[in-house]
Design a protein around this motif. Sequence first.
Motif, PDB file in Angstrom:
ATOM      1  N   ALA A   1      -2.957  21.447  -1.676  1.00 30.63           N
ATOM      2  CA  ALA A   1      -3.129  22.882  -1.409  1.00 30.63           C
ATOM      3  C   ALA A   1      -1.912  23.657  -1.893  1.00 30.63           C
ATOM      4  N   PHE A   2      -0.716  23.139  -1.612  1.00 28.10           N
ATOM      5  CA  PHE A   2       0.503  23.786  -2.124  1.00 28.10           C
ATOM      6  C   PHE A   2       0.430  23.878  -3.647  1.00 28.10           C
ATOM      7  N   ASP A   3       0.081  22.741  -4.292  1.00 26.73           N
ATOM      8  CA  ASP A   3       0.111  22.691  -5.761  1.00 26.73           C
ATOM      9  C   ASP A   3      -0.950  23.607  -6.386  1.00 26.73           C
ATOM     10  N   LYS A   4      -2.157  23.626  -5.794  1.00 29.99           N
ATOM     11  CA  LYS A   4      -3.227  24.447  -6.372  1.00 29.99           C
ATOM     12  C   LYS A   4      -2.938  25.933  -6.187  1.00 29.99           C
TER      13      LYS A   4
ATOM     14  N   PRO B   1       5.126  20.352  -9.789  1.00 30.21           N
ATOM     15  CA  PRO B   1       4.351  20.504  -8.563  1.00 30.21           C
ATOM     16  C   PRO B   1       4.864  21.719  -7.776  1.00 30.21           C
ATOM     17  N   GLY B   2       3.917  22.463  -7.213  1.00 29.97           N
ATOM     18  CA  GLY B   2       4.246  23.792  -6.701  1.00 29.97           C
ATOM     19  C   GLY B   2       4.892  23.851  -5.332  1.00 29.97           C
ATOM     20  N   GLY B   3       4.790  22.754  -4.540  1.00 30.25           N
ATOM     21  CA  GLY B   3       5.275  22.807  -3.160  1.00 30.25           C
ATOM     22  C   GLY B   3       6.705  23.282  -3.043  1.00 30.25           C
TER      23      GLY B   3
ATOM     24  N   GLY C   1       6.212  11.711   3.722  1.00 27.59           N
ATOM     25  CA  GLY C   1       5.457  12.145   2.534  1.00 27.59           C
ATOM     26  C   GLY C   1       6.079  13.406   1.941  1.00 27.59           C
ATOM     27  N   GLY C   2       5.691  13.718   0.709  1.00 23.24           N
ATOM     28  CA  GLY C   2       6.321  14.815  -0.040  1.00 23.24           C
ATOM     29  C   GLY C   2       6.419  16.138   0.710  1.00 23.24           C
ATOM     30  N   VAL C   3       5.348  16.528   1.414  1.00 19.97           N
ATOM     31  CA  VAL C   3       5.348  17.834   2.096  1.00 19.97           C
ATOM     32  C   VAL C   3       6.306  17.834   3.296  1.00 19.97           C
ATOM     33  N   SER C   4       6.696  16.646   3.773  1.00 26.09           N
ATOM     34  CA  SER C   4       7.630  16.618   4.911  1.00 26.09           C
ATOM     35  C   SER C   4       9.013  17.124   4.499  1.00 26.09           C
ATOM     36  N   ALA C   5       9.231  17.331   3.180  1.00 26.55           N
ATOM     37  CA  ALA C   5      10.490  17.956   2.735  1.00 26.55           C
ATOM     38  C   ALA C   5      10.467  19.473   2.961  1.00 26.55           C
ATOM     39  N   ASN C   6       9.305  20.021   3.308  1.00 20.06           N
ATOM     40  CA  ASN C   6       9.176  21.485   3.418  1.00 20.06           C
ATOM     41  C   ASN C   6      10.063  22.065   4.522  1.00 20.06           C
ATOM     42  N   SER C   7      10.837  23.082   4.158  1.00 17.85           N
ATOM     43  CA  SER C   7      11.838  23.592   5.103  1.00 17.85           C
ATOM     44  C   SER C   7      11.204  24.309   6.296  1.00 17.85           C
TER      45      SER C   7
ATOM     46  N   HIS D   1       0.872  -1.183   0.000  1.00 16.94           N
ATOM     47  CA  HIS D   1       0.000   0.000   0.000  1.00 16.94           C
ATOM     48  C   HIS D   1       0.907   1.230   0.000  1.00 16.94           C
ATOM     49  N   HIS D   2       0.621   2.186  -0.893  1.00 15.99           N
ATOM     50  CA  HIS D   2       1.512   3.339  -1.048  1.00 15.99           C
ATOM     51  C   HIS D   2       1.749   4.085   0.280  1.00 15.99           C
ATOM     52  N   LEU D   3       0.688   4.215   1.089  1.00 20.59           N
ATOM     53  CA  LEU D   3       0.842   4.962   2.347  1.00 20.59           C
ATOM     54  C   LEU D   3       1.710   4.188   3.346  1.00 20.59           C
TER      55      LEU D   3
ATOM     56  N   VAL E   1       2.062  13.535   5.170  1.00 20.95           N
ATOM     57  CA  VAL E   1       1.607  14.692   4.381  1.00 20.95           C
ATOM     58  C   VAL E   1       2.135  14.590   2.956  1.00 20.95           C
ATOM     59  N   SER E   2       1.220  14.313   2.020  1.00 20.20           N
ATOM     60  CA  SER E   2       1.660  14.146   0.629  1.00 20.20           C
ATOM     61  C   SER E   2       0.723  14.917  -0.287  1.00 20.20           C
ATOM     62  N   GLY E   3       0.833  14.628  -1.598  1.00 24.10           N
ATOM     63  CA  GLY E   3      -0.048  15.295  -2.550  1.00 24.10           C
ATOM     64  C   GLY E   3      -1.475  14.783  -2.473  1.00 24.10           C
ATOM     65  N   GLY E   4      -1.655  13.594  -1.916  1.00 23.76           N
ATOM     66  CA  GLY E   4      -2.991  12.999  -1.876  1.00 23.76           C
ATOM     67  C   GLY E   4      -3.542  12.798  -0.470  1.00 23.76           C
ATOM     68  N   HIS E   5      -2.702  12.909   0.556  1.00 19.31           N
ATOM     69  CA  HIS E   5      -3.137  12.587   1.920  1.00 19.31           C
ATOM     70  C   HIS E   5      -2.570  13.546   2.954  1.00 19.31           C
TER      71      HIS E   5
ATOM     72  N   THR F   1       9.541  12.425  -0.954  1.00 21.10           N
ATOM     73  CA  THR F   1       8.696  12.335  -2.147  1.00 21.10           C
ATOM     74  C   THR F   1       8.739  10.882  -2.663  1.00 21.10           C
ATOM     75  N   ASP F   2       7.840  10.571  -3.605  1.00 26.23           N
ATOM     76  CA  ASP F   2       7.673   9.175  -4.012  1.00 26.23           C
ATOM     77  C   ASP F   2       8.977   8.531  -4.487  1.00 26.23           C
ATOM     78  N   ASN F   3       9.234   7.337  -3.990  1.00 23.72           N
ATOM     79  CA  ASN F   3      10.459   6.621  -4.339  1.00 23.72           C
ATOM     80  C   ASN F   3      10.231   5.128  -4.086  1.00 23.72           C
TER      81      ASN F   3
HETATM   82  O1  KG4 Z   1       4.615  11.951  -1.446  1.00 30.73           O
HETATM   83  P1  KG4 Z   1       4.562  12.626  -2.766  1.00 30.73           P
HETATM   84  O2  KG4 Z   1       5.785  12.609  -3.625  1.00 30.73           O
HETATM   85  O3  KG4 Z   1       3.420  12.066  -3.661  1.00 30.73           O
HETATM   86  C1  KG4 Z   1       2.186  11.650  -3.187  1.00 30.73           C
HETATM   87  O4  KG4 Z   1       2.104  10.486  -2.692  1.00 30.73           O
HETATM   88  O5  KG4 Z   1       1.254  12.476  -3.248  1.00 30.73           O
HETATM   89  O6  KG4 Z   1       4.115  14.136  -2.471  1.00 30.73           O
HETATM   90  C2  KG4 Z   1       4.014  15.085  -3.504  1.00 30.73           C
HETATM   91  C3  KG4 Z   1       3.592  16.397  -2.895  1.00 30.73           C
HETATM   92  C4  KG4 Z   1       3.280  17.456  -3.945  1.00 30.73           C
HETATM   93  O7  KG4 Z   1       2.032  18.030  -3.626  1.00 30.73           O
HETATM   94  C5  KG4 Z   1       4.416  18.443  -3.771  1.00 30.73           C
HETATM   95  O8  KG4 Z   1       4.068  19.771  -4.101  1.00 30.73           O
HETATM   96  C6  KG4 Z   1       4.735  18.298  -2.304  1.00 30.73           C
HETATM   97  O9  KG4 Z   1       4.644  16.915  -2.055  1.00 30.73           O
HETATM   98  N1  KG4 Z   1       6.082  18.790  -1.959  1.00 30.73           N
HETATM   99  C7  KG4 Z   1       6.310  19.847  -1.162  1.00 30.73           C
HETATM  100  C8  KG4 Z   1       7.713  20.028  -1.103  1.00 30.73           C
HETATM  101  N2  KG4 Z   1       8.302  19.050  -1.860  1.00 30.73           N
HETATM  102  C9  KG4 Z   1       7.278  18.296  -2.376  1.00 30.73           C
HETATM  103  N3  KG4 Z   1       5.450  20.662  -0.520  1.00 30.73           N
HETATM  104  C10 KG4 Z   1       5.979  21.658   0.219  1.00 30.73           C
HETATM  105  N4  KG4 Z   1       7.320  21.893   0.308  1.00 30.73           N
HETATM  106  C11 KG4 Z   1       8.213  21.116  -0.321  1.00 30.73           C
HETATM  107  N5  KG4 Z   1       9.525  21.343  -0.206  1.00 30.73           N
END
Ligand code: KG4
Length: 358
Positions: free
Chosen positions: A182-185, A195-197, A297-303, A116-118, A148-152, A325-327
């Motif tokens: 929300a970041f992306d939109k 992707p805008g995050g 999740g992707g947003v956890s990369a946010n500084s 499961h991806h999560l 915290v990701s693009g979908g969850h 981010t996805d790997n």
């Molecule tokens: O986990 P992920 O790669 O894919 C999903 O499973 O959704 O997450 C992608 C999300 C995108 O919405 C992207 O904009 C966000 O992670 N993201 C960030 C950052 N790097 C990736 N959001 C905020 N700050 C970042 N540095």
Amino acid sequence: MKTLLSLETSCDECSASVIAPADSPSQVRVLSNVIFSQIELHSKFGGIVPEVASRNHLEMFAPVVDEALSTAGIRFKDLSAVGVTQGPGLMGALLVGLSAAKAYSYSLNIPLIPVHHLEGHLHSLFIESQKNVPLPQDMKLPMLVCLVSGGHTNLYLLESLPPESLRLTELSKSRDDAAGEAFDKCAKILGLPYPGGIHIDSLARKGRKDAFAFPRPLPGQNLEFSFSGLKTAVQTEVKKLGFTPHVFGKINSDQLPKEEMLFDLCASVQEAIVQTLVRKIILAKDRTDAQSIAIVGGVSANSRLRELLSHVKLPVYMPDAVYCTDNAAMIGACAYFKWIRNEVPSAVEASRLNAFSS
Ligand code: KG4
Ligand code: ZN
């Protein structure tokens, strides 16, 4: 040595990884983690086009797997198992990875382990030699995990560590958009690429966090999240400032906020999202007996999220950026522990596995 090949094709990253045992029984060692990002392909559309994603996965998975094997210094015949993301994600994209994994499993006569991806994202915490994550024996349980990701956007309480299966209680999730969404939109409204995050993260460093008062929804004691109102607030603000960023669905680049204004908008958007996340994380920490906090999740990369969490008076674990981010390495980590526990479908069950989108 036991080695496992893993594949991740749930969205716009085509990734393959080779995983091996680590010194700690609660961790895995990553021998390779190859990621081919399709971002450039999709950016001109302002978001992911599912059909384009699946076609590209079909072209790329074999070269990506070859590179993962050669970086790890092994051949197909050295593999002992194969793990793959089964869902959730884009159906066509998932089917490419799942079909490839079935073919590897069948032709090499090795088990196929669906992930499961999560659960994969959660296992990014158990990858060896990361700067931000201690050895599992030093991890404090129960752990409050924010995915915290693009979908969850989900909060969990985690009460066990690998090689055991993860004992999780879901505490809350988003009622609507995810934080990454929300970041992306918002980024799209501001004319930034998809992707805008990551773009908001870097432009926000030059802006004022309090320049615009964007909403922080569900302010009470509720642990749930809601981010769908933020994009409307940003759109309204941008219009009020006199910009018309989109005409007939296309970005109108002459009509976008520039320089200081853009930096301020990015900083204020980011602050609204990140402050909401941190407030709910602290609320959940106080309500449970959590001894540590983790973000994945992707947003956890946010500084800014990382900075704010560094002030919380509990150990905070966050994977290295490459595993946020996805790997395929995180999928491999999860598959590896399932394999160790013998949670492996029979050959017939494996052949019948189907992808799921949500
Ligand atoms: O986990 P992920 O790669 O894919 C999903 O499973 O959704 O997450 C992608 C999300 C995108 O919405 C992207 O904009 C966000 O992670 N993201 C960030 C950052 N790097 C990736 N959001 C905020 N700050 C970042 N540095
Ligand atoms: Zn993901």
